[in-house]
Write a protein that holds these residues in place. Sequence first.
Motif, PDB file in Angstrom:
ATOM      1  N   LEU A 122       0.799  -1.221   0.000  1.00 13.74           N
ATOM      2  CA  LEU A 122       0.000   0.000   0.000  1.00 13.74           C
ATOM      3  C   LEU A 122       0.835   1.276   0.000  1.00 13.74           C
ATOM      4  CD1 LEU A 122      -2.876  -0.963   2.476  1.00 13.74           C
ATOM      5  CD2 LEU A 122      -2.948  -0.876  -0.026  1.00 13.74           C
ATOM      6  N   TYR A 123       2.129   1.173   0.045  1.00 12.01           N
ATOM      7  CA  TYR A 123       2.988   2.349   0.047  1.00 12.01           C
ATOM      8  C   TYR A 123       3.910   2.303  -1.167  1.00 12.01           C
ATOM      9  CZ  TYR A 123       1.368   2.538   4.872  1.00 12.01           C
ATOM     10  OH  TYR A 123       0.580   2.580   5.984  1.00 12.01           O
ATOM     11  N   PRO A 124       4.289   3.459  -1.692  1.00 14.30           N
ATOM     12  CA  PRO A 124       3.951   4.820  -1.274  1.00 14.30           C
ATOM     13  C   PRO A 124       2.534   5.223  -1.677  1.00 14.30           C
ATOM     14  CG  PRO A 124       5.331   4.898  -3.218  1.00 14.30           C
ATOM     15  CD  PRO A 124       5.254   3.458  -2.821  1.00 14.30           C
ATOM     16  N   ALA A 125       2.006   6.229  -1.002  1.00 15.13           N
ATOM     17  CA  ALA A 125       0.602   6.606  -1.165  1.00 15.13           C
ATOM     18  C   ALA A 125       0.287   7.061  -2.584  1.00 15.13           C
ATOM     19  CB  ALA A 125       0.250   7.715  -0.169  1.00 15.13           C
ATOM     20  N   GLU A 126       1.219   7.775  -3.229  1.00 17.67           N
ATOM     21  CA  GLU A 126       0.926   8.318  -4.556  1.00 17.67           C
ATOM     22  C   GLU A 126       0.775   7.216  -5.598  1.00 17.67           C
ATOM     23  OE1 GLU A 126       5.447   8.392  -4.188  1.00 17.67           O
ATOM     24  OE2 GLU A 126       3.715   8.833  -2.905  1.00 17.67           O
ATOM     25  N   GLU A 127       1.450   6.088  -5.408  1.00 15.80           N
ATOM     26  CA  GLU A 127       1.291   4.977  -6.344  1.00 15.80           C
ATOM     27  C   GLU A 127       0.003   4.211  -6.056  1.00 15.80           C
ATOM     28  OE1 GLU A 127       3.211   4.634  -8.972  1.00 15.80           O
ATOM     29  OE2 GLU A 127       4.298   6.395  -8.245  1.00 15.80           O
ATOM     30  N   THR A 128      -0.322   4.071  -4.783  1.00 13.59           N
ATOM     31  CA  THR A 128      -1.551   3.350  -4.418  1.00 13.59           C
ATOM     32  C   THR A 128      -2.794   4.073  -4.910  1.00 13.59           C
ATOM     33  OG1 THR A 128      -0.507   2.386  -2.470  1.00 13.59           O
ATOM     34  CG2 THR A 128      -2.899   2.423  -2.495  1.00 13.59           C
ATOM     35  N   ILE A 129      -2.803   5.412  -4.813  1.00 16.51           N
ATOM     36  CA  ILE A 129      -3.996   6.137  -5.241  1.00 16.51           C
ATOM     37  C   ILE A 129      -4.157   6.061  -6.755  1.00 16.51           C
ATOM     38  CG2 ILE A 129      -2.841   8.381  -5.384  1.00 16.51           C
ATOM     39  CD1 ILE A 129      -6.477   7.630  -4.294  1.00 16.51           C
ATOM     40  N   ILE A 130      -3.056   5.997  -7.496  1.00 14.43           N
ATOM     41  CA  ILE A 130      -3.152   5.757  -8.935  1.00 14.43           C
ATOM     42  C   ILE A 130      -3.790   4.399  -9.191  1.00 14.43           C
ATOM     43  CG2 ILE A 130      -1.796   5.239 -11.012  1.00 14.43           C
ATOM     44  CD1 ILE A 130       0.102   7.475 -10.192  1.00 14.43           C
ATOM     45  N   ASP A 131      -3.368   3.385  -8.438  1.00 16.53           N
ATOM     46  CA  ASP A 131      -3.924   2.040  -8.615  1.00 16.53           C
ATOM     47  C   ASP A 131      -5.401   1.989  -8.261  1.00 16.53           C
ATOM     48  OD1 ASP A 131      -1.473   1.076  -9.449  1.00 16.53           O
ATOM     49  OD2 ASP A 131      -0.818   0.603  -7.419  1.00 16.53           O
ATOM     50  N   VAL A 132      -5.823   2.789  -7.278  1.00 14.51           N
ATOM     51  CA  VAL A 132      -7.257   2.862  -6.950  1.00 14.51           C
ATOM     52  C   VAL A 132      -8.031   3.367  -8.158  1.00 14.51           C
ATOM     53  CG1 VAL A 132      -8.973   4.076  -5.548  1.00 14.51           C
ATOM     54  CG2 VAL A 132      -6.934   3.114  -4.465  1.00 14.51           C
ATOM     55  N   GLY A 133      -7.510   4.389  -8.827  1.00 15.30           N
ATOM     56  CA  GLY A 133      -8.158   4.888 -10.034  1.00 15.30           C
ATOM     57  C   GLY A 133      -8.230   3.835 -11.121  1.00 15.30           C
ATOM     58  N   LEU A 134      -7.151   3.067 -11.280  1.00 18.78           N
ATOM     59  CA  LEU A 134      -7.149   1.982 -12.272  1.00 18.78           C
ATOM     60  C   LEU A 134      -8.182   0.921 -11.916  1.00 18.78           C
ATOM     61  CD1 LEU A 134      -3.296   1.559 -12.842  1.00 18.78           C
ATOM     62  CD2 LEU A 134      -4.925   2.859 -14.226  1.00 18.78           C
ATOM     63  N   LEU A 135      -8.330   0.610 -10.634  1.00 16.77           N
ATOM     64  CA  LEU A 135      -9.327  -0.374 -10.208  1.00 16.77           C
ATOM     65  C   LEU A 135     -10.737   0.090 -10.545  1.00 16.77           C
ATOM     66  CD1 LEU A 135      -7.883  -1.394  -6.719  1.00 16.77           C
ATOM     67  CD2 LEU A 135      -8.055  -2.857  -8.730  1.00 16.77           C
ATOM     68  N   PHE A 136     -10.993   1.390 -10.405  1.00 15.23           N
ATOM     69  CA  PHE A 136     -12.330   1.906 -10.684  1.00 15.23           C
ATOM     70  C   PHE A 136     -12.684   1.848 -12.169  1.00 15.23           C
ATOM     71  CE2 PHE A 136     -12.331   4.525  -6.580  1.00 15.23           C
ATOM     72  CZ  PHE A 136     -13.171   3.616  -5.952  1.00 15.23           C
ATOM     73  N   THR A 137     -11.675   1.725 -13.054  1.00 14.11           N
ATOM     74  CA  THR A 137     -12.009   1.574 -14.472  1.00 14.11           C
ATOM     75  C   THR A 137     -12.820   0.295 -14.698  1.00 14.11           C
ATOM     76  OG1 THR A 137      -9.941   0.393 -14.988  1.00 14.11           O
ATOM     77  CG2 THR A 137      -9.928   2.797 -15.204  1.00 14.11           C
ATOM     78  N   GLY A 138     -12.480  -0.766 -13.955  1.00 16.32           N
ATOM     79  CA  GLY A 138     -13.244  -2.008 -14.071  1.00 16.32           C
ATOM     80  C   GLY A 138     -14.686  -1.824 -13.627  1.00 16.32           C
ATOM     81  N   VAL A 139     -14.881  -1.032 -12.570  1.00 21.90           N
ATOM     82  CA  VAL A 139     -16.239  -0.739 -12.102  1.00 21.90           C
ATOM     83  C   VAL A 139     -17.010   0.028 -13.171  1.00 21.90           C
ATOM     84  CG1 VAL A 139     -17.604   0.379 -10.295  1.00 21.90           C
ATOM     85  CG2 VAL A 139     -15.427  -0.709  -9.710  1.00 21.90           C
ATOM     86  N   GLY A 140     -16.331   0.987 -13.828  1.00 24.52           N
ATOM     87  CA  GLY A 140     -16.978   1.730 -14.898  1.00 24.52           C
ATOM     88  C   GLY A 140     -17.407   0.830 -16.042  1.00 24.52           C
ATOM     89  N   GLY A 141     -16.555  -0.146 -16.388  1.00 23.03           N
ATOM     90  CA  GLY A 141     -16.908  -1.083 -17.454  1.00 23.03           C
ATOM     91  C   GLY A 141     -18.114  -1.928 -17.096  1.00 23.03           C
ATOM     92  N   ILE A 142     -18.191  -2.358 -15.839  1.00 22.40           N
ATOM     93  CA  ILE A 142     -19.348  -3.144 -15.385  1.00 22.40           C
ATOM     94  C   ILE A 142     -20.627  -2.319 -15.477  1.00 22.40           C
ATOM     95  CG2 ILE A 142     -20.428  -4.211 -13.365  1.00 22.40           C
ATOM     96  CD1 ILE A 142     -17.626  -5.084 -12.492  1.00 22.40           C
ATOM     97  N   TRP A 143     -20.563  -1.066 -15.026  1.00 25.71           N
ATOM     98  CA  TRP A 143     -21.750  -0.219 -15.050  1.00 25.71           C
ATOM     99  C   TRP A 143     -22.215   0.075 -16.472  1.00 25.71           C
ATOM    100  CZ3 TRP A 143     -25.466   0.803 -11.852  1.00 25.71           C
ATOM    101  CH2 TRP A 143     -25.256   0.657 -10.487  1.00 25.71           C
ATOM    102  N   LEU A 144     -21.275   0.158 -17.401  1.00 29.61           N
ATOM    103  CA  LEU A 144     -21.672   0.370 -18.796  1.00 29.61           C
ATOM    104  C   LEU A 144     -22.509  -0.809 -19.289  1.00 29.61           C
ATOM    105  CD1 LEU A 144     -21.477   2.076 -21.387  1.00 29.61           C
ATOM    106  CD2 LEU A 144     -19.425   0.749 -21.986  1.00 29.61           C
ATOM    107  N   ILE A 145     -22.087  -2.026 -18.960  1.00 28.27           N
ATOM    108  CA  ILE A 145     -22.862  -3.212 -19.359  1.00 28.27           C
ATOM    109  C   ILE A 145     -24.229  -3.205 -18.692  1.00 28.27           C
ATOM    110  CG2 ILE A 145     -22.972  -5.729 -19.233  1.00 28.27           C
ATOM    111  CD1 ILE A 145     -19.946  -5.805 -19.417  1.00 28.27           C
TER     112      ILE A 145
END
Length: 337
Positions: A122-145
């Motif tokens: 989970l560290y460093p924080a700046e890399e983890t928050i980028i990964d959180v954004g990448l994870l949310f792309t999958g959520v966006g794809g699900i919602w589109l379907i």
Amino acid sequence: MARVEEGQGFAMTAKLNVGLGAVVIVIWLYIADVDIVSAALVLSFLILIPLLLHIAVPKRPNMKAEFILRWLSQRSFLAGIFGLASVTFEPLVLSIVLASIWFLFMLVVALCGAWRIYRRGLYPAEETIIDVGLLFTGVGGIWLILWQAGIDQVLPYDELTMSLTTVHYHYSAVVIPVLTGAFGRLLVSLRGDTGTAYRFLAIGAAIGSPLIALGVIQGPPLELVYVTIYAGLLYWLSIWWLMLLPKMTLRTRACLLLACTSLLVSMGVTFLYAFGVTFQVDIISYSMMFVWHGAVNAIGFSLFGVLGWYMLGSLPKRKRLGSGIVNPKEAGHHEEL
């Protein structure tokens, strides 16, 4: 020299993808019957997501997941065409199939974010928050379907709520975490560390978008609470960006100034709308909120914010070596799985 040329080639590929996407969007707007939700999503498919993937990949990547992200960013245009087609064609089965192809692209992006967290922690924080954004792309794809499949017919929410949730997970849920992470990389480059205040901001950026989505579903009074918390975090982020503008180039400065101003206005309008709904005071109508929050965020903040950080260039990342974190200048270029 090889690394510089490789990075320049990567940037040129991103420009090509976005250039082609912009041409397609102009043609699509001219020939198709377009509504504002579909237009916002297509802007994300062909412009925002490609640029965000470019921003997410650090200068001198050293993880397999980062090289995969680079490869995906170089082929984002084709995936975006399937996303565009999914919101253009009417037949239910066809639109679901097309949306599923976009989802698969986004799913691989999300898995890269998950893999980076798994390998690094989970560290460093700046890399983890980028990964959180990448994870949310999958959520966006699900919602589109789900939206294309007409999920609103079996849920106690209308189609507009479902479509706006889809837009939410293609915009602020992805844009804000990735740009917050890029900002953290810049802080490291300037002063060697992000500091405690930034880590609190990163946590807020990670949980803020889900809170807003939950608030839309739950309604007042919790919606007002969530909006107030999130608006405060984004005001904090905007002011911090504005403080660093003198250190940036003129083009980047102009884009980020416009992005910050747009965010301050749109979140202020959103707060007034949530306040009015909660206390039944007619301050901001739903149609005004839809325009000011949706359009201003999509064009003013998201587009110009992403363009600003893209023009700043790929920034190096801190790396975990054993139990410690080292700055980009101190870290070697060893290969990680």
